[in-house]
Design an enzyme around this catalytic site. Sequence first.
Site, mmCIF file in Angstrom:
data_model
loop_
_atom_site.group_PDB
_atom_site.id
_atom_site.type_symbol
_atom_site.label_atom_id
_atom_site.label_comp_id
_atom_site.label_asym_id
_atom_site.label_seq_id
_atom_site.Cartn_x
_atom_site.Cartn_y
_atom_site.Cartn_z
ATOM 1 N N HIS A 92 -6.205 2.611 1.860
ATOM 2 C CA HIS A 92 -5.052 3.725 2.149
ATOM 3 C C HIS A 92 -5.775 4.434 3.252
ATOM 4 O O HIS A 92 -4.965 4.858 4.257
ATOM 5 C CB HIS A 92 -5.259 4.860 1.008
ATOM 6 C CG HIS A 92 -4.638 4.177 -0.199
ATOM 7 N ND1 HIS A 92 -3.592 3.585 -0.498
ATOM 8 C CD2 HIS A 92 -4.930 4.511 -1.477
ATOM 9 C CE1 HIS A 92 -3.283 3.024 -1.715
ATOM 10 N NE2 HIS A 92 -4.154 3.618 -2.398
ATOM 11 N N ASP A 149 0.897 -0.953 0.180
ATOM 12 C CA ASP A 149 0.145 0.068 -0.056
ATOM 13 C C ASP A 149 1.066 1.139 0.005
ATOM 14 O O ASP A 149 1.784 1.481 1.063
ATOM 15 C CB ASP A 149 -0.974 0.046 1.331
ATOM 16 C CG ASP A 149 -1.954 1.108 1.299
ATOM 17 O OD1 ASP A 149 -1.488 2.040 0.600
ATOM 18 O OD2 ASP A 149 -3.004 1.211 1.748
ATOM 19 N N HIS A 150 1.131 1.751 -0.999
ATOM 20 C CA HIS A 150 2.187 2.630 -1.252
ATOM 21 C C HIS A 150 2.030 3.767 -0.243
ATOM 22 O O HIS A 150 2.826 4.612 0.037
ATOM 23 C CB HIS A 150 2.272 3.243 -2.726
ATOM 24 C CG HIS A 150 1.216 4.148 -3.421
ATOM 25 N ND1 HIS A 150 0.268 3.790 -3.728
ATOM 26 C CD2 HIS A 150 0.959 5.437 -3.315
ATOM 27 C CE1 HIS A 150 -0.613 4.633 -4.004
ATOM 28 N NE2 HIS A 150 -0.064 5.615 -3.577
#
Length: 496
Positions: free
Chosen positions: A248, A185-186
């Site tokens: 996110h 999950d960047h």
Amino acid sequence: MVSRIIPVDPFNLVIFGGTGDLARRKIIPALFRRYCAGQFHSKSHIVGAARSDLTIESYRRLIEASLREHAPKRAQDEEALKEFLSRLDYVSLDAKGTAGWNDLVDRVGGTRTEPGQDDRVSVFYFSVGPDLFGPLAERLHRFGLAGADTRIVVEKPFGRDLESARALNVTLAAHFDESQIYRIDHYLGKETVQNLMAVRFGNMLFEPLWNSQYVDHIQITVAETVGVSGREEYYDAAGAMRDMIQNHLMQLLCLIAMEPPAKFDPDAVRDEKLKVIRALDPVMPHHIVRGQFEACLDPERAHPSYRGSVNQPRSTTESYIALRTHISNWRWAGTPFYLRTGKRLKARSSVINVIFKDAPHSIFGEEAGRHANLLSIRLQPNEGITLKVTIKEPGPGGMRLVDVPLDMTFAEALGPSGEDPPDAYERLMMDVIRGNQTLFMRGDEVEAAWSWTDPIIAGWTSRGDVPKPYVSGSAGPIDADLLMQRDGREWRGITP
Ligand code: NAD
């Protein structure tokens, strides 16, 4: 202040989907920047693997163009660019068939099933659609590439509900141990997100105040100005809940709300995040607002409505969500968390605002007004942290109070002059090579997040819920403001 570069062990990295948008725009530019920073061992090797029938030369040309576009400052160093490209290899293969797999085995120096064959860290990045995650895992195993220390990196979306996420976890677990799986999950690789943990757990200042006694409420906003172009089909089947909230925003909520882990160790951190997700209350229908953006007629930025963009005149998929939730534990009982995210909003801005309670009694009288402290954690753009404190207005005009920011912008405070702050993928890719899973989601975390999200989505379906339209370039539907106003609060502005 210049950060120390600690070189990572030599690695062999295969990027499935090596010709795709994500690989060209994010993953390979991130690797190139780390290469230029001197973080690679000379034995490290990168292989792009995809369906297209390309020669190595034409793949290198494709990547060269991407690096010039997406890492332009670094790509000015022609020598470095040439050296980096010379480390790139390419294999054409079919993730669902057998074509190209023996070729891949040769390119990575043979199978990995027996110890001592190759001492390089072996990583396979699944930068492909989720329907290929299972077939890739199975083939890595079948072709002898799934060794005991092989790592796989899995992109989002990780399932579209609890059932599919569970099935995916079971498929991956058939071939890899949980310690080998890096669900990316960047958002977790962003400098500020990591700083959130440093600020909370590295200072004595905040943690005593970090609870419902002192915090009035917390707002998490991830606002985008872009629409859904290029991802229409995927987005219309997903919507903001699946695309943004379940992963996110949920991750940000966990980091802001979790208890201090006993140590900064992957499972200790992820255990605490999991407890937060499990303590989330179900969301009441009147505590959630869904929206869809309208068309914009302004010739400068004209675009169709959400429904026009996805070419589905009756679509009920949301491009915006605002919701209020609670965490039922001792620390947070009574403090609402407000989450919102949307497309085509007035500015691109990802920020967490912690709004503290007013001082219990104002010695300055009514006319001094209300001055709640605010800790603002900006993820993008302009990553940094601001603490709003109340001081006396300078000058001889009596005791008037004003709020001033104590501002820490990381680009100014930490960045070597002229350099962009590191991209999230840079940090995350180096963590994979180092074998550090702290900033990656564990299987049970992902499942718990879906367990919370699924009933909300099911409720919309059973009620036949239709999203509210909102003006493109605004802060979202009016109902989202009403959600706050009913609680006697208001959203912080969406500013770049
Ligand atoms: P893309 O469509 O641009 O690229 C897909 C890649 O997969 C191509 O290289 C293609 O050759 C390869 N591929 C497709 N079928 C194949 C097969 N049968 N065998 C071998 N290779 C095959 O997709 P993308 O935008 O790069 O996204 C990749 C993944 O990353 C997706 O899961 C997406 O949801 C996720 N993701 C993308 C972004 C983004 O900004 N693009 C952001 C977050 C997550």
